[in-house]
Design a protein around this motif. Structure first.
Motif, mmCIF file in Angstrom:
data_model
loop_
_atom_site.group_PDB
_atom_site.id
_atom_site.type_symbol
_atom_site.label_atom_id
_atom_site.label_comp_id
_atom_site.label_asym_id
_atom_site.label_seq_id
_atom_site.Cartn_x
_atom_site.Cartn_y
_atom_site.Cartn_z
ATOM 1 N N GLN A 161 6.667 1.286 -5.088
ATOM 2 C CA GLN A 161 6.459 0.445 -3.773
ATOM 3 C C GLN A 161 7.372 -0.852 -3.992
ATOM 4 O OE1 GLN A 161 2.127 -0.512 -3.844
ATOM 5 N NE2 GLN A 161 1.722 1.430 -3.109
ATOM 6 N N GLN A 180 0.967 -5.530 0.646
ATOM 7 C CA GLN A 180 1.382 -4.096 0.032
ATOM 8 C C GLN A 180 2.496 -3.425 0.891
ATOM 9 O OE1 GLN A 180 -1.720 -2.066 -1.636
ATOM 10 N NE2 GLN A 180 -0.510 -0.813 -2.946
ATOM 11 N N SER A 231 4.182 -5.108 -7.656
ATOM 12 C CA SER A 231 2.916 -4.225 -6.837
ATOM 13 C C SER A 231 2.324 -3.265 -8.069
ATOM 14 C CB SER A 231 3.875 -3.287 -6.036
ATOM 15 O OG SER A 231 2.631 -2.632 -5.170
ATOM 16 N N SER A 232 1.362 -2.567 -7.471
ATOM 17 C CA SER A 232 0.586 -1.834 -8.467
ATOM 18 C C SER A 232 1.304 -0.586 -8.904
ATOM 19 C CB SER A 232 -0.724 -1.438 -7.507
ATOM 20 O OG SER A 232 -0.770 -1.202 -6.496
ATOM 21 N N ALA A 283 -8.575 -7.877 -1.668
ATOM 22 C CA ALA A 283 -7.118 -7.415 -1.372
ATOM 23 C C ALA A 283 -7.299 -7.762 0.202
ATOM 24 C CB ALA A 283 -7.061 -5.799 -1.558
ATOM 25 N N ARG A 327 -5.009 -10.058 -4.463
ATOM 26 C CA ARG A 327 -3.562 -9.453 -3.635
ATOM 27 C C ARG A 327 -3.753 -9.779 -2.135
ATOM 28 N NH1 ARG A 327 -0.909 -3.752 -4.857
ATOM 29 N NH2 ARG A 327 1.105 -4.259 -3.654
ATOM 30 N N ASN A 352 2.858 -9.635 -1.684
ATOM 31 C CA ASN A 352 3.812 -8.650 -1.160
ATOM 32 C C ASN A 352 4.204 -8.903 0.353
ATOM 33 O OD1 ASN A 352 2.513 -6.498 -3.593
ATOM 34 N ND2 ASN A 352 4.802 -7.100 -3.778
ATOM 35 N N ARG A 384 -4.707 -7.043 3.240
ATOM 36 C CA ARG A 384 -3.463 -6.031 3.487
ATOM 37 C C ARG A 384 -3.211 -5.851 5.053
ATOM 38 N NH1 ARG A 384 -4.639 -2.544 -2.022
ATOM 39 N NH2 ARG A 384 -6.564 -2.491 -0.614
#
Length: 466
Positions: free
Chosen positions: A374, A311, A369-370, A254, A308, A344, A256
């Motif tokens: 969001q 976010q 998104s998860s 991830a 990912r 994202n 972010r």
């Protein structure tokens, strides 16, 4: 023959606890100038092949810790790290306070075990006299230049396994994460603000949450506790390669950032999701995100994506904006979970290549998104996706390119998809962004009937505008 290290079994360092014994050995190694401590498999103090830690061993510059086939366990009920490089809650937040040359090296099978949950988690952190949740990290290090962690297994982490802030010139290698998802947010390796010039390689195992997380979040503790005067908080010049593992319910990697922290010049090469496929793929609600926690915790265990980036969450004042995520290269990704790539917020001047999505995947590329709460979507500019492969899927919710948007509008500019080989799936493209997407070499049977015609975007496929 002169000693080459201080052993934690040396009689003059043995104390009333294993934590104090190891600390005494570290102190002696520094005092004598040997700067090397060996923790052997057998603990002479107890006669057992185990070292029980109830308070952090504090490291300083120019120290090497050798874990020689040893098993270290955080004592049940204890609330402190195994290794940290500052006392109590007083990190050194100046350039002058920077430490250098810290090495934690495993020989053979070296294990650090978090043991059982201790009641300290994100929702109890700093409440009712409890310390901050970061005291549950087995390894918590801050403001270091030249750091090496090699050949260790972190088992049952009580929170993130390795938590790093403002470190540079770092190598993390041959690390196995063994999390059972029995505690919240069991990340494997976390790079927080100010981390740069880092190689992460040969990572194995399973995390509960993100296996590797690059988190440029300028939240409360990031700016109040960890920020180093004279250093910026950006995360950059990172190489991540040879990741073979999975996550019980989040991501393998991830990236972010928000609130002005930048992510740039990052390469990911070789990521293999080892999950056994989605056992419960015919769930009643085909929206995997709304039901994620319900069916991953109680049913199948699977990441929601392999990679990912971005976010719409975890910000103090604002999400990232264009120009704050760039120079990202992701290649040789093998996915067996919900999505291979999830994007994202924003990204520009980046490359994705050799992405393989198996038949258990819901999609190849997603801008969802998860969580449904969001916003979906990404502002994307000057980005190339190349050599993409999606196997046949019989999932009712399968969409090879699920480019969904919720909330504010999102735009594609100079986005090119080259050499996409898409097998049989329910839908090939869902395009809800504005702007244009160009397919230069789309190979899929009957793809014309599996594309939703967008209202505000132009789609060019094999030189034909739709």
């Amino acid at each position: 023959m002169l000693a080459q290290y201080i052993s934690t079994n040396d009689k003059d360092v043995i104390s009333e606890s294993d934590s104090r014994t190891i600390q005494n050995a570290v102190n002696k190694a520094k005092h004598t100038g040997l700067n090397r401590v060996l923790i052997p498999r057998i603990n002479d103090r107890t006669g057992k092949p185990q070292w029980d830690v109830d308070e952090a061993v504090i490291l300083s510059s120019d120290i090497e810790i050798i874990l020689d086939n040893c098993y270290i366990r955080q004592i049940d009920g204890s609330m402190d790290n195994v290794f940290r490089n500052y006392p109590q809650d007083a990190p050194r937040c100046t350039i002058e306070g920077q430490q250098e040359n810290i090495r934690i090296i495993g020989l053979g099978q070296a294990v650090i075990d978090g043991g059982n949950p201790n009641g300290l988690e994100e929702f109890t952190s700093l409440k009712n006299g409890l310390p901050h949740i970061s005291r549950n990290n087995p390894i918590l290090l801050h403001n270091i230049r030249n750091l090496t962690i090699d050949n260790i297994t972190i088992k049952n982490p009580r929170w993130w396994g390795i938590n790093l802030h403002y470190v540079d010139k770092v190598r993390l290698s041959n690390i196995t994460i063994d999390a059972q998802n029995n505690m919240r947010n069991q990340d494997g390796i976390d790079l927080r603000c100010g981390c740069h010039d880092i190689v992460i390689e040969n990572i194995f195992g399973q995390s509960g949450d993100d296996l590797i997380a690059l988190s440029g979040f300028w939240g409360g503790r990031e700016c109040k506790t960890w920020a180093v005067d004279g250093k910026d908080g950006d995360i950059h010049n990172i190489i991540i390669r040879n990741v073979v593992g999975t996550s019980a319910e989040c991501t393998l990697i991830a990236m972010r950032n928000n609130d002005g922290v930048k992510l740039y010049d990052i390469t990911v090469d070789g990521v293999y999701d080892t999950i056994n496929g989605i056992q419960n793929k015919n769930i009643e609600n085909s929206n995997i995100f709304a039901e994620r926690h319900q069916w991953t915790r109680q049913g199948a265990k699977t990441p929601y994506t392999v990679i990912r980036i971005g976010q719409a969450a975890f910000c103090r004042e604002r999400l990232n904006t264009m120009g704050e995520v760039y120079g990202i290269t992701v290649k040789n990704v093998h996915a067996r979970c919900n999505a291979a790539i999830m994007l994202n917020a924003t990204i520009e001047k980046s490359y994705f290549g050799n992405i393989y999505a198996g038949s258990d995947c819901r999609c190849l590329i997603s801008t969802k998104s998860s969580f449904d709460t969001q916003n979906f979507g990404v502002d994307m500019r000057d980005v190339v996706f190349e050599n993409l492969y999606y196997k046949d899927s019989d999932r009712e919710d399968a969409v090879a390119f699920d480019l969904a948007v919720t909330g504010e509008k999102r735009t594609f500019e100079n986005v090119i998809i080259k050499n996409a080989f898409i097998g049989n799936c329910k839908k090939l493209l869902n395009m809800e962004h504005e702007g244009q997407i160009l397919f230069d070499g789309l190979y899929s049977e009957d793809f014309e009937n599996r594309i939703d015609n967008p209202a505000n975007a132009k789609i060019v496929i094999n030189d034909i505008e739709r």
